[in-house]
Motif scaffolding. Structure first.
Motif, PDB file in Angstrom:
ATOM      1  N   LEU A   1      -5.961   6.987  -7.259  1.00  0.00           N
ATOM      2  CA  LEU A   1      -4.532   5.954  -7.440  1.00  0.00           C
ATOM      3  C   LEU A   1      -3.835   6.381  -6.520  1.00  0.00           C
ATOM      4  N   GLY A   2      -3.622   7.503  -6.298  1.00  0.00           N
ATOM      5  CA  GLY A   2      -2.044   8.588  -6.028  1.00  0.00           C
ATOM      6  C   GLY A   2      -1.448   8.288  -6.021  1.00  0.00           C
ATOM      7  N   ARG A   3      -1.749   8.755  -7.627  1.00  0.00           N
ATOM      8  CA  ARG A   3      -0.127   8.799  -9.271  1.00  0.00           C
ATOM      9  C   ARG A   3      -0.844  10.525  -9.811  1.00  0.00           C
ATOM     10  N   ASP A   4       0.366  11.143  -9.935  1.00  0.00           N
ATOM     11  CA  ASP A   4      -0.241  11.813 -10.835  1.00  0.00           C
ATOM     12  C   ASP A   4      -1.283  11.340 -12.852  1.00  0.00           C
ATOM     13  N   ALA A   5      -1.810  12.529 -13.334  1.00  0.00           N
ATOM     14  CA  ALA A   5      -2.396  12.253 -14.096  1.00  0.00           C
ATOM     15  C   ALA A   5      -1.700  11.463 -15.461  1.00  0.00           C
ATOM     16  N   SER A   6      -0.014  12.195 -15.567  1.00  0.00           N
ATOM     17  CA  SER A   6       0.953  11.689 -16.529  1.00  0.00           C
ATOM     18  C   SER A   6       1.123  10.264 -16.783  1.00  0.00           C
ATOM     19  N   LEU A   7       1.188   9.519 -15.455  1.00  0.00           N
ATOM     20  CA  LEU A   7       1.026   8.027 -15.277  1.00  0.00           C
ATOM     21  C   LEU A   7       0.269   7.244 -16.024  1.00  0.00           C
ATOM     22  N   VAL A   8      -1.641   7.721 -15.369  1.00  0.00           N
ATOM     23  CA  VAL A   8      -2.249   7.087 -16.215  1.00  0.00           C
ATOM     24  C   VAL A   8      -2.460   7.370 -17.825  1.00  0.00           C
ATOM     25  N   SER A   9      -1.790   8.024 -17.818  1.00  0.00           N
ATOM     26  CA  SER A   9      -1.779   8.602 -19.538  1.00  0.00           C
ATOM     27  C   SER A   9      -0.739   7.539 -20.182  1.00  0.00           C
ATOM     28  N   GLN A  10      -0.210   6.910 -19.265  1.00  0.00           N
ATOM     29  CA  GLN A  10       0.937   6.027 -19.774  1.00  0.00           C
ATOM     30  C   GLN A  10       0.597   5.176 -19.827  1.00  0.00           C
TER      31      GLN A  10
ATOM     32  N   THR B   1       1.455  -2.268  11.752  1.00  0.00           N
ATOM     33  CA  THR B   1       2.555  -3.829  12.140  1.00  0.00           C
ATOM     34  C   THR B   1       3.776  -2.890  13.617  1.00  0.00           C
ATOM     35  N   PRO B   2       3.871  -2.587  14.612  1.00  0.00           N
ATOM     36  CA  PRO B   2       5.415  -2.363  15.326  1.00  0.00           C
ATOM     37  C   PRO B   2       6.619  -3.169  14.874  1.00  0.00           C
ATOM     38  N   ASP B   3       7.514  -2.381  14.670  1.00  0.00           N
ATOM     39  CA  ASP B   3       9.355  -2.990  14.460  1.00  0.00           C
ATOM     40  C   ASP B   3       9.239  -3.130  15.685  1.00  0.00           C
ATOM     41  N   GLY B   4       9.147  -2.572  16.965  1.00  0.00           N
ATOM     42  CA  GLY B   4      10.179  -2.109  17.915  1.00  0.00           C
ATOM     43  C   GLY B   4      10.184  -0.827  17.807  1.00  0.00           C
ATOM     44  N   HIS B   5      10.105   0.003  16.795  1.00  0.00           N
ATOM     45  CA  HIS B   5      10.259   1.749  16.745  1.00  0.00           C
ATOM     46  C   HIS B   5       9.008   1.979  17.104  1.00  0.00           C
ATOM     47  N   GLN B   6       8.395   1.144  16.807  1.00  0.00           N
ATOM     48  CA  GLN B   6       7.038   2.351  16.514  1.00  0.00           C
ATOM     49  C   GLN B   6       6.584   3.059  15.752  1.00  0.00           C
ATOM     50  N   ARG B   7       7.276   2.711  14.117  1.00  0.00           N
ATOM     51  CA  ARG B   7       7.521   3.523  12.959  1.00  0.00           C
ATOM     52  C   ARG B   7       6.189   4.305  12.511  1.00  0.00           C
ATOM     53  N   SER B   8       6.006   5.522  11.710  1.00  0.00           N
ATOM     54  CA  SER B   8       4.423   6.199  11.998  1.00  0.00           C
ATOM     55  C   SER B   8       3.572   5.463  10.760  1.00  0.00           C
ATOM     56  N   GLU B   9       2.706   5.573  11.030  1.00  0.00           N
ATOM     57  CA  GLU B   9       1.579   5.049   9.984  1.00  0.00           C
ATOM     58  C   GLU B   9       2.303   5.478   8.833  1.00  0.00           C
ATOM     59  N   VAL B  10       1.087   4.662   7.324  1.00  0.00           N
ATOM     60  CA  VAL B  10       1.851   5.206   6.399  1.00  0.00           C
ATOM     61  C   VAL B  10       0.386   6.187   6.144  1.00  0.00           C
ATOM     62  N   LEU B  11       0.538   7.228   4.684  1.00  0.00           N
ATOM     63  CA  LEU B  11      -0.805   7.908   4.710  1.00  0.00           C
ATOM     64  C   LEU B  11      -0.997   8.236   3.449  1.00  0.00           C
ATOM     65  N   ILE B  12      -1.860   8.126   2.235  1.00  0.00           N
ATOM     66  CA  ILE B  12      -2.132   7.941   1.109  1.00  0.00           C
ATOM     67  C   ILE B  12      -2.616   9.562   0.464  1.00  0.00           C
ATOM     68  N   ASN B  13      -2.335   9.466  -0.486  1.00  0.00           N
ATOM     69  CA  ASN B  13      -2.820  10.897  -0.898  1.00  0.00           C
ATOM     70  C   ASN B  13      -3.659  12.299   0.258  1.00  0.00           C
ATOM     71  N   GLN B  14      -2.042  12.612   1.381  1.00  0.00           N
ATOM     72  CA  GLN B  14      -2.422  13.202   2.175  1.00  0.00           C
ATOM     73  C   GLN B  14      -2.453  14.737   1.828  1.00  0.00           C
TER      74      GLN B  14
END
Length: 243
Positions: A33-42, A230-243
């Motif tokens: 899920l890309g989150r900390d184990a403590s969150l899953v415990s919650q 999706t470009p917004d005119g500034h070519q924002r960097s793509e987001v990576l999960i669990n880098q």
């Protein structure tokens, strides 16, 4: 009785428990899920996890269908996680959880060994969504070094990208093709390629590598990552999960 107690688990906890019953640990679920184990415990103790129900539901469905690879399940989770909102109703700025279709929005998905064997069909959703939003696509491919025909880091292999070559101890290399800095590839083109391959994303990428002279005909992909934005005119960097 408050939701999220062991006696009355919420849906996130119930779905997580099903994954646990299938042999995964809470820590593994959290990692996917890309989150900390403590969150899953919650999920179990404090009734949290509503934003992850969609992702967990799709992960459970994939596991029931025979998927076992954590990287593939992480990719499914990435594409199905709902971002939480602030008190004013705005989407919270959580790393890696933007939405393709809005200016500057992005999505990402990964496929490991098990998903590769079945064509990584879950990545087709990411590509088609980007095409519908007139977005862009970038790829990261891992294969054995001998399957690549061009030298690592050469301009001919991946123009403008040096960070995308990652030699590995097992004899494979990761190479990145396209990025927001270089403009990436039209998602419409990749949507067509995937459609021509009947939804088999791995076949579409293999065909492209061979057609463009980057790989030998017998090349076999062992890991694949698709990033779209999706470009917004500034070519924002793509987001990576669990880098």
């Amino acid at each position: 009785m408050s939701p999220g107690t062991p006696q009355d688990p919420n849906e996130a906890a119930r779905l997580t428990q099903e994954l646990i019953d299938q042999g995964y640990t809470r820590r593994q679920v959290a990692r996917m899920l890309g989150r900390d184990a403590s969150l899953v415990s919650q999920f179990f103790t404090k009734g949290k996890g509503a934003a992850f129900v969609g992702a967990l539901r799709q992960m459970v469905r994939a596991v029931r269908g025979g998927e076992r690879d954590e990287e593939a399940l992480a990719g499914i989770a990435e594409a199905n996680t709902t971002r939480r909102r602030t008190r004013t109703g705005q989407k919270a700025r959580v790393r890696g959880k933007d939405v393709i279709g809005t200016a500057g929005g992005s999505m990402a998905g990964r496929a490991g060994k098990q998903a590769i064997k079945t064509g990584a069909a879950h990545l087709a959703t990411v590509i088609h969504a980007a095409a519908a939003a007139d977005g862009r696509v970038a790829l990261t491919v891992r294969m054995r070094a001998r399957y690549f025909t061009l030298s690592a880091g050469s301009k001919q292999d991946s123009a403008g990208i040096r960070r995308g070559v990652v030699p590995r101890a097992d004899g494979t290399e990761e190479r990145t093709y396209g990025s927001s800095a270089t403009g990436g590839f039209p998602a419409t083109e990749w949507s067509r390629r995937v459609a021509d391959s009947h939804g088999d994303v791995v076949h579409a990428v293999q065909t492209w590598l061979i057609e463009t002279g980057r790989a030998v005909p017998e090349a076999e992909i062992v890991y694949l990552e698709i990033r779209t934005w999706t470009p917004d005119g500034h070519q924002r960097s793509e987001v990576l999960i669990n880098q």
